[in-house]
Motif scaffolding. Structure first.
Motif, PDB file in Angstrom:
ATOM      1  N   LYS A 123     -35.837  56.386 -60.791  1.00  0.00           N
ATOM      2  CA  LYS A 123     -37.099  55.823 -61.473  1.00  0.00           C
ATOM      3  C   LYS A 123     -38.114  56.623 -61.285  1.00  0.00           C
ATOM      4  N   ASP A 124     -38.548  56.938 -59.995  1.00  0.00           N
ATOM      5  CA  ASP A 124     -39.545  57.842 -59.693  1.00  0.00           C
ATOM      6  C   ASP A 124     -39.593  59.117 -60.348  1.00  0.00           C
ATOM      7  N   PHE A 125     -38.663  59.762 -60.410  1.00  0.00           N
ATOM      8  CA  PHE A 125     -38.393  60.912 -61.226  1.00  0.00           C
ATOM      9  C   PHE A 125     -38.674  60.678 -62.366  1.00  0.00           C
ATOM     10  N   MET A 126     -38.048  59.954 -63.223  1.00  0.00           N
ATOM     11  CA  MET A 126     -38.272  59.904 -64.687  1.00  0.00           C
ATOM     12  C   MET A 126     -39.576  59.362 -65.083  1.00  0.00           C
ATOM     13  N   GLU A 127     -40.298  58.580 -64.259  1.00  0.00           N
ATOM     14  CA  GLU A 127     -41.620  58.275 -64.595  1.00  0.00           C
ATOM     15  C   GLU A 127     -42.719  59.438 -64.392  1.00  0.00           C
ATOM     16  N   ARG A 128     -42.351  60.315 -63.461  1.00  0.00           N
ATOM     17  CA  ARG A 128     -43.078  61.664 -63.305  1.00  0.00           C
ATOM     18  C   ARG A 128     -42.932  62.395 -64.608  1.00  0.00           C
ATOM     19  N   CYS A 129     -41.816  62.226 -65.368  1.00  0.00           N
ATOM     20  CA  CYS A 129     -41.383  63.077 -66.464  1.00  0.00           C
ATOM     21  C   CYS A 129     -41.886  62.383 -67.744  1.00  0.00           C
ATOM     22  N   GLY A 130     -42.813  61.303 -67.542  1.00  0.00           N
ATOM     23  CA  GLY A 130     -43.329  60.482 -68.827  1.00  0.00           C
ATOM     24  C   GLY A 130     -42.233  59.533 -69.387  1.00  0.00           C
ATOM     25  N   TYR A 131     -41.373  58.885 -68.669  1.00  0.00           N
ATOM     26  CA  TYR A 131     -40.331  58.079 -69.256  1.00  0.00           C
ATOM     27  C   TYR A 131     -40.727  56.460 -68.651  1.00  0.00           C
ATOM     28  N   GLN A 132     -40.430  55.609 -69.058  1.00  0.00           N
ATOM     29  CA  GLN A 132     -40.391  54.203 -69.019  1.00  0.00           C
ATOM     30  C   GLN A 132     -38.910  53.764 -68.627  1.00  0.00           C
ATOM     31  N   ILE A 133     -38.495  53.103 -67.441  1.00  0.00           N
ATOM     32  CA  ILE A 133     -37.252  52.972 -67.166  1.00  0.00           C
ATOM     33  C   ILE A 133     -36.751  51.251 -67.620  1.00  0.00           C
ATOM     34  N   ASN A 134     -35.811  51.329 -68.543  1.00  0.00           N
ATOM     35  CA  ASN A 134     -35.537  50.025 -68.811  1.00  0.00           C
ATOM     36  C   ASN A 134     -34.020  49.642 -68.171  1.00  0.00           C
ATOM     37  N   ASN A 135     -33.875  48.687 -67.315  1.00  0.00           N
ATOM     38  CA  ASN A 135     -32.880  48.365 -66.737  1.00  0.00           C
ATOM     39  C   ASN A 135     -31.826  47.736 -67.516  1.00  0.00           C
ATOM     40  N   LYS A 136     -30.644  48.057 -67.291  1.00  0.00           N
ATOM     41  CA  LYS A 136     -29.307  47.673 -68.090  1.00  0.00           C
ATOM     42  C   LYS A 136     -28.500  46.866 -67.139  1.00  0.00           C
ATOM     43  N   MET A 146     -31.882  53.089 -68.888  1.00  0.00           N
ATOM     44  CA  MET A 146     -32.318  53.684 -70.093  1.00  0.00           C
ATOM     45  C   MET A 146     -33.741  54.027 -70.027  1.00  0.00           C
ATOM     46  N   ALA A 147     -33.902  55.461 -69.903  1.00  0.00           N
ATOM     47  CA  ALA A 147     -35.119  56.163 -69.883  1.00  0.00           C
ATOM     48  C   ALA A 147     -35.414  56.429 -71.167  1.00  0.00           C
ATOM     49  N   VAL A 148     -37.004  55.724 -71.638  1.00  0.00           N
ATOM     50  CA  VAL A 148     -37.494  55.990 -72.634  1.00  0.00           C
ATOM     51  C   VAL A 148     -38.804  56.689 -72.842  1.00  0.00           C
ATOM     52  N   LYS A 149     -38.935  57.655 -73.630  1.00  0.00           N
ATOM     53  CA  LYS A 149     -40.235  58.652 -73.734  1.00  0.00           C
ATOM     54  C   LYS A 149     -41.457  57.686 -73.966  1.00  0.00           C
ATOM     55  N   LYS A 151     -44.353  58.834 -74.754  1.00  0.00           N
ATOM     56  CA  LYS A 151     -44.841  59.500 -75.842  1.00  0.00           C
ATOM     57  C   LYS A 151     -44.282  59.665 -77.345  1.00  0.00           C
ATOM     58  N   ASN A 152     -42.838  59.083 -77.236  1.00  0.00           N
ATOM     59  CA  ASN A 152     -41.791  59.091 -78.150  1.00  0.00           C
ATOM     60  C   ASN A 152     -40.951  58.132 -78.087  1.00  0.00           C
ATOM     61  N   LYS A 153     -41.223  56.742 -78.561  1.00  0.00           N
ATOM     62  CA  LYS A 153     -40.343  55.798 -78.547  1.00  0.00           C
ATOM     63  C   LYS A 153     -39.170  55.739 -78.914  1.00  0.00           C
ATOM     64  N   HIS A 154     -38.840  56.937 -79.913  1.00  0.00           N
ATOM     65  CA  HIS A 154     -37.538  57.134 -80.369  1.00  0.00           C
ATOM     66  C   HIS A 154     -36.596  58.055 -79.550  1.00  0.00           C
ATOM     67  N   ARG A 155     -37.160  58.615 -78.490  1.00  0.00           N
ATOM     68  CA  ARG A 155     -36.450  59.413 -77.469  1.00  0.00           C
ATOM     69  C   ARG A 155     -35.974  58.660 -76.198  1.00  0.00           C
ATOM     70  N   SER A 156     -34.751  58.166 -76.228  1.00  0.00           N
ATOM     71  CA  SER A 156     -34.403  57.416 -75.114  1.00  0.00           C
ATOM     72  C   SER A 156     -32.884  58.325 -74.560  1.00  0.00           C
ATOM     73  N   ILE A 157     -32.824  58.082 -73.158  1.00  0.00           N
ATOM     74  CA  ILE A 157     -31.741  58.839 -72.599  1.00  0.00           C
ATOM     75  C   ILE A 157     -31.081  57.763 -71.775  1.00  0.00           C
ATOM     76  N   PRO A 158     -29.748  57.576 -71.940  1.00  0.00           N
ATOM     77  CA  PRO A 158     -28.913  56.497 -70.965  1.00  0.00           C
ATOM     78  C   PRO A 158     -28.606  57.279 -69.593  1.00  0.00           C
ATOM     79  N   ILE A 159     -28.786  56.610 -68.604  1.00  0.00           N
ATOM     80  CA  ILE A 159     -28.637  57.153 -67.137  1.00  0.00           C
ATOM     81  C   ILE A 159     -27.760  56.150 -66.369  1.00  0.00           C
ATOM     82  N   LYS A 186     -26.795  62.510 -72.173  1.00  0.00           N
ATOM     83  CA  LYS A 186     -26.382  61.414 -71.486  1.00  0.00           C
ATOM     84  C   LYS A 186     -26.222  61.950 -70.031  1.00  0.00           C
ATOM     85  N   ILE A 187     -27.089  61.398 -69.007  1.00  0.00           N
ATOM     86  CA  ILE A 187     -27.148  61.746 -67.441  1.00  0.00           C
ATOM     87  C   ILE A 187     -26.342  60.875 -66.768  1.00  0.00           C
ATOM     88  N   VAL A 188     -25.506  61.594 -65.676  1.00  0.00           N
ATOM     89  CA  VAL A 188     -25.116  60.927 -64.695  1.00  0.00           C
ATOM     90  C   VAL A 188     -25.764  61.344 -63.515  1.00  0.00           C
TER      91      VAL A 188
END
Length: 261
Positions: A123-136, A146-149, A151-159, A186-188
């Motif tokens: 969570k801390d890492f992705m927030e430093r990269c400019g992402y918001q974390i949505n817990n599933k 789910m990490a959502v950018k 600056k770009n709400k259309h860019r999301s990455i499942p983790i 997709k990130i593991v």
């Protein structure tokens, strides 16, 4: 004598635990011994320490894992095995099965790498990269995020977060590693291990498609890539050692190509 009674209580608890699991990691055994010693009241512990010394936990561990017994009631787990970089102990008369050793490794992984701690690092890492974390919804053996950018709400990455890379094969055939509709990435995320052995085994035996695998160091609160390169340069720049990480990934990719020949 009280000392006999209290030692008997400790060793009965430990014997039951050893008989139940047959194969136990060094770390798990240390924690179980600590739990048993801490269950004593102050008077009981004082008696034992006056008779045996203040390093009770070390003495009990040595009694269980060597021939230097402090009681005839001490369980005997002196057979020592190195598996995937971790030390395990089993009963001398027990012909351990591979499944039991694997189960012991996974059990210890859950203990030593709590998902909550890994989640905080990610969570801390992705927030430093400019992402918001949505817990599933959290699964039993892993966490989905789910990490959502920003600056770009259309860019999301499942983790997906696991307590060890050894858990990942159990989920490969499920939707875990499938590409999502919102993103092709997709990130593991898995934690560090004592040695590269679990990662080497995984690399040789598994195919994860286009998914990336990141390694989280909970103690240092850092993340580095193991397999795959992110499309987002901001992510790459926030890896602990981006240049070293790129070289490492390049080496692994060349090895993969060699193995496929």
């Amino acid at each position: 004598m009280m000392i006999k009674k209290e030692l008997l209580k400790i060793f009965e608890d430990l014997s039951g635990y050893c008989q139940e699991h047959k194969v136990i990691s060094e770390g798990e055994l240390v924690l179980k011994i600590k739990e048993c010693v801490e269950s004593l009241n102050d008077a009981e512990r004082e008696v034992l320490e006056r008779k045996l010394g203040r390093n009770l936990e070390d003495l009990i561990f040595k009694s269980i894992t060597s021939e230097d017994k402090i009681s005839v009631f001490s369980p005997d787990m002196r057979t020592r095995i190195n598996y995937q970089g971790e030390i395990f102990y089993c009963l001398p008369t027990h012909r351990y099965m591979g499944e039991e050793l694997e189960e012991a490794f996974l059990r210890w992984a859950r203990i030593r790498s709590p998902l909550s701690a890994l989640k905080n690092v990610v969570k801390d890492f992705m927030e430093r990269c400019g992402y918001q974390i949505n817990n599933k919804e959290r699964e039993n053996e892993h966490i989905e995020m789910m990490a959502v950018k920003n600056k770009n709400k259309h860019r999301s990455i499942p983790i997906s977060i696991f307590p060890s890379i050894k858990f990942v094969p159990y989920f490969i055939e499920e939707a875990l590693l499938e590409k999502s509709e919102a993103s092709e990435e997709k990130i593991v995320v898995v934690p560090t291990e004592k040695t590269p052995a679990p990662f080497i085994s995984f690399f040789r035996e598994q195919d994860i498609g286009d998914a990336m695998i990141w390694i989280a160091d909970v103690e240092k609160k850092t993340i580095d890539p193991f397999i795959g390169n992110p499309e987002d340069e901001e992510i790459e720049c926030n890896f602990a050692n981006p240049e070293q990480a790129r070289r490492a990934v390049s080496v692994w990719m060349r090895k993969m190509h060699f193995l496929e020949l």
